[in-house]
Scaffold this motif. Structure first.
Motif, PDB file in Angstrom:
ATOM      1  N   UNK A  93       0.732  -1.326  -0.070  1.00  0.00           N
ATOM      2  CA  UNK A  93       0.044   0.155  -0.051  1.00  0.00           C
ATOM      3  C   UNK A  93       0.849   1.215   0.176  1.00  0.00           C
ATOM      4  N   UNK A  94       2.056   1.271   0.572  1.00  0.00           N
ATOM      5  CA  UNK A  94       2.960   2.408   0.741  1.00  0.00           C
ATOM      6  C   UNK A  94       3.806   2.352  -0.924  1.00  0.00           C
ATOM      7  N   UNK A  95       3.777   1.313  -1.494  1.00  0.00           N
ATOM      8  CA  UNK A  95       4.781   1.387  -2.832  1.00  0.00           C
ATOM      9  C   UNK A  95       3.833   2.240  -3.666  1.00  0.00           C
ATOM     10  N   UNK A  96       4.842   3.060  -4.480  1.00  0.00           N
ATOM     11  CA  UNK A  96       4.233   4.045  -5.225  1.00  0.00           C
ATOM     12  C   UNK A  96       3.158   3.492  -6.483  1.00  0.00           C
ATOM     13  N   UNK A  97       2.301   4.102  -6.900  1.00  0.00           N
ATOM     14  CA  UNK A  97       1.254   3.606  -7.552  1.00  0.00           C
ATOM     15  C   UNK A  97       1.516   3.678  -9.118  1.00  0.00           C
ATOM     16  N   UNK A  98       2.657   4.487  -9.413  1.00  0.00           N
ATOM     17  CA  UNK A  98       3.305   4.447 -10.859  1.00  0.00           C
ATOM     18  C   UNK A  98       4.621   4.535 -10.883  1.00  0.00           C
TER      19      UNK A  98
ATOM     20  N   UNK B 107      10.385   1.021  -9.817  1.00  0.00           N
ATOM     21  CA  UNK B 107      11.276   0.707  -8.769  1.00  0.00           C
ATOM     22  C   UNK B 107      11.038  -0.766  -8.283  1.00  0.00           C
ATOM     23  N   UNK B 108      12.058  -1.822  -8.004  1.00  0.00           N
ATOM     24  CA  UNK B 108      12.168  -2.773  -7.646  1.00  0.00           C
ATOM     25  C   UNK B 108      11.013  -3.111  -6.438  1.00  0.00           C
ATOM     26  N   UNK B 109      10.467  -4.199  -6.339  1.00  0.00           N
ATOM     27  CA  UNK B 109       9.367  -4.322  -5.328  1.00  0.00           C
ATOM     28  C   UNK B 109      10.357  -4.412  -3.906  1.00  0.00           C
ATOM     29  N   UNK B 110       9.680  -3.989  -2.792  1.00  0.00           N
ATOM     30  CA  UNK B 110      10.226  -4.096  -1.388  1.00  0.00           C
ATOM     31  C   UNK B 110      10.990  -5.290  -1.214  1.00  0.00           C
ATOM     32  N   UNK B 111      12.114  -5.559  -0.253  1.00  0.00           N
ATOM     33  CA  UNK B 111      12.834  -6.732   0.000  1.00  0.00           C
ATOM     34  C   UNK B 111      12.068  -7.738   0.308  1.00  0.00           C
TER      35      UNK B 111
ATOM     36  N   UNK C  32      13.230 -11.767  -7.896  1.00  0.00           N
ATOM     37  CA  UNK C  32      12.721 -10.522  -8.619  1.00  0.00           C
ATOM     38  C   UNK C  32      13.555  -9.475  -7.975  1.00  0.00           C
ATOM     39  N   UNK C  33      14.421  -9.837  -6.785  1.00  0.00           N
ATOM     40  CA  UNK C  33      15.189  -8.700  -5.960  1.00  0.00           C
ATOM     41  C   UNK C  33      15.761  -7.794  -7.159  1.00  0.00           C
ATOM     42  N   UNK C  34      15.727  -6.590  -7.064  1.00  0.00           N
ATOM     43  CA  UNK C  34      16.579  -5.728  -7.878  1.00  0.00           C
ATOM     44  C   UNK C  34      16.099  -5.502  -9.311  1.00  0.00           C
ATOM     45  N   UNK C  35      14.893  -6.339  -9.791  1.00  0.00           N
ATOM     46  CA  UNK C  35      14.279  -6.036 -11.194  1.00  0.00           C
ATOM     47  C   UNK C  35      13.359  -4.886 -11.175  1.00  0.00           C
ATOM     48  N   UNK C  36      13.543  -4.315 -12.289  1.00  0.00           N
ATOM     49  CA  UNK C  36      12.640  -3.275 -12.449  1.00  0.00           C
ATOM     50  C   UNK C  36      11.033  -3.676 -12.562  1.00  0.00           C
ATOM     51  N   UNK C  37      10.081  -2.944 -12.110  1.00  0.00           N
ATOM     52  CA  UNK C  37       8.696  -3.496 -12.279  1.00  0.00           C
ATOM     53  C   UNK C  37       7.673  -2.416 -13.247  1.00  0.00           C
ATOM     54  N   UNK C  38       6.732  -2.715 -13.562  1.00  0.00           N
ATOM     55  CA  UNK C  38       5.766  -1.824 -14.194  1.00  0.00           C
ATOM     56  C   UNK C  38       4.453  -1.904 -13.307  1.00  0.00           C
ATOM     57  N   UNK C  39       4.826  -0.898 -12.533  1.00  0.00           N
ATOM     58  CA  UNK C  39       3.524  -0.724 -11.386  1.00  0.00           C
ATOM     59  C   UNK C  39       2.430   0.257 -11.692  1.00  0.00           C
ATOM     60  N   UNK C  40       1.222  -0.324 -11.543  1.00  0.00           N
ATOM     61  CA  UNK C  40      -0.134   0.665 -11.867  1.00  0.00           C
ATOM     62  C   UNK C  40      -0.760   0.504 -10.344  1.00  0.00           C
ATOM     63  N   UNK C  41      -1.626   1.472 -10.086  1.00  0.00           N
ATOM     64  CA  UNK C  41      -2.361   1.423  -8.840  1.00  0.00           C
ATOM     65  C   UNK C  41      -3.133   0.200  -8.647  1.00  0.00           C
TER      66      UNK C  41
ATOM     67  N   UNK D 109       2.637 -11.155 -11.827  1.00  0.00           N
ATOM     68  CA  UNK D 109       1.629 -10.007 -11.577  1.00  0.00           C
ATOM     69  C   UNK D 109       1.414 -10.279 -10.006  1.00  0.00           C
ATOM     70  N   UNK D 110       1.337  -9.192  -9.321  1.00  0.00           N
ATOM     71  CA  UNK D 110       0.633  -9.206  -8.122  1.00  0.00           C
ATOM     72  C   UNK D 110      -0.294  -8.339  -7.916  1.00  0.00           C
ATOM     73  N   UNK D 111      -1.558  -8.614  -7.563  1.00  0.00           N
ATOM     74  CA  UNK D 111      -2.674  -7.925  -7.488  1.00  0.00           C
ATOM     75  C   UNK D 111      -2.634  -6.914  -6.132  1.00  0.00           C
ATOM     76  N   UNK D 112      -2.765  -5.690  -6.161  1.00  0.00           N
ATOM     77  CA  UNK D 112      -2.492  -4.996  -5.126  1.00  0.00           C
ATOM     78  C   UNK D 112      -3.536  -4.997  -4.081  1.00  0.00           C
ATOM     79  N   UNK D 113      -4.639  -5.362  -4.574  1.00  0.00           N
ATOM     80  CA  UNK D 113      -5.748  -5.417  -3.554  1.00  0.00           C
ATOM     81  C   UNK D 113      -5.994  -6.549  -2.786  1.00  0.00           C
ATOM     82  N   UNK D 114      -5.973  -7.951  -3.867  1.00  0.00           N
ATOM     83  CA  UNK D 114      -5.902  -8.844  -3.178  1.00  0.00           C
ATOM     84  C   UNK D 114      -4.721  -9.868  -2.556  1.00  0.00           C
ATOM     85  N   UNK D 115      -3.513  -9.509  -3.317  1.00  0.00           N
ATOM     86  CA  UNK D 115      -2.575 -10.271  -3.120  1.00  0.00           C
ATOM     87  C   UNK D 115      -2.354 -11.351  -4.047  1.00  0.00           C
ATOM     88  N   UNK D 116      -3.450 -11.668  -4.957  1.00  0.00           N
ATOM     89  CA  UNK D 116      -3.180 -12.836  -5.620  1.00  0.00           C
ATOM     90  C   UNK D 116      -1.853 -12.678  -6.932  1.00  0.00           C
ATOM     91  N   UNK D 117      -1.125 -13.610  -6.768  1.00  0.00           N
ATOM     92  CA  UNK D 117       0.054 -13.485  -7.416  1.00  0.00           C
ATOM     93  C   UNK D 117       0.116 -14.799  -8.491  1.00  0.00           C
TER      94      UNK D 117
END
Length: 217
Positions: free
Chosen positions: A79-84, A87-91, A105-114, A131-139
């Motif tokens: 939730x604290x991760x930028x919406x657009x 940046x790589x995902x948190x450690x 996936x550590x250090x890999x660039x992402x394509x992050x949306x809301x 892909x990781x759903x930011x609302x449900x966590x489904x990956x």
């Protein structure tokens, strides 16, 4: 008379010593570079053939898919991760992916949306993504592989092979250059005893030049 007859022997002896020195040096560096580049030369020669006939070599893609759920504390972390962002995902999320899905996936660039986080997972001989759903966590993790021939072909091209392989290709290329230059030096030194040396060397240069000028458009 004795001194006069012996005098010409000194330049000849010096010339033979010089030739012997260069023969020894060239032989030494030739076999060292050959040893270093031998396996690489074999690999790149074989994959040169497979790449040249890639359209004739069948490859059946194999697709595998895994679906897991990101733990609730990590969903909250996103939730604290930028919406657009790219940046790589948190450690913590990267460690979870390594344990739950056996992917890095550590250090890999992402394509992050809301709505989701997308991570491309290209690899030699294949492709993949997470892909990781930011609302449900489904990956969802999908991986596609195209077999050993495609894998080796991508090694030849340096496609998605990482930094270590990148530097290996450079070191291997230098070893091949040393191998070729020392081979030419040995050819030069032995050419007097082998009359066919220069015609064959010239033919090796002439053939690709003629093909490039006449048959490549």
């Amino acid at each position: 008379m004795t001194d006069t007859a012996a005098a010409p022997a000194k330049p000849k002896a010096a010339l033979n010593a010089k030739r012997s020195f260069w023969l020894k040096q060239l032989h030494q560096w030739h076999w060292i570079s050959a040893a270093i580049s031998l396996v690489g030369l074999f690999l790149f020669a074989v994959t040169g053939i497979t790449l040249n006939h890639a359209a004739s070599i069948p490859a059946t893609p194999v697709v595998s898919e895994q679906t897991v759920t990101l733990p609730a504390p990590l969903v909250e972390r996103l939730e604290a991760f930028p919406e657009d962002t790219t940046d790589p995902v948190p450690d913590a999320v990267a460690r979870w992916a390594s344990e739950a899905l056996s992917i890095t996936i550590a250090g890999r660039p992402t394509e992050t949306t809301p709505d989701e986080v997308y991570v491309a997972l290209a690899e030699p001989g294949g492709d993949g993504w997470l892909t990781i759903d930011r609302a449900t966590g489904e990956s969802v993790h999908e991986r596609t592989t195209r077999g050993w021939v495609a894998y080796l072909n991508d090694l030849h091209k340096g496609r998605n092979t990482g930094v270590v392989w990148f530097w290996f290709i450079d070191v291997f290329a230098v070893a091949c250059i040393v191998f070729a230059v020392t081979g030419f030096g040995l050819t030069w030194l032995h050419a007097r005893q082998r009359p066919s040396t220069w015609p064959l060397l010239g033919l090796g240069l002439l053939i690709p030049v003629v093909i490039a000028l006449i048959f490549i458009h």
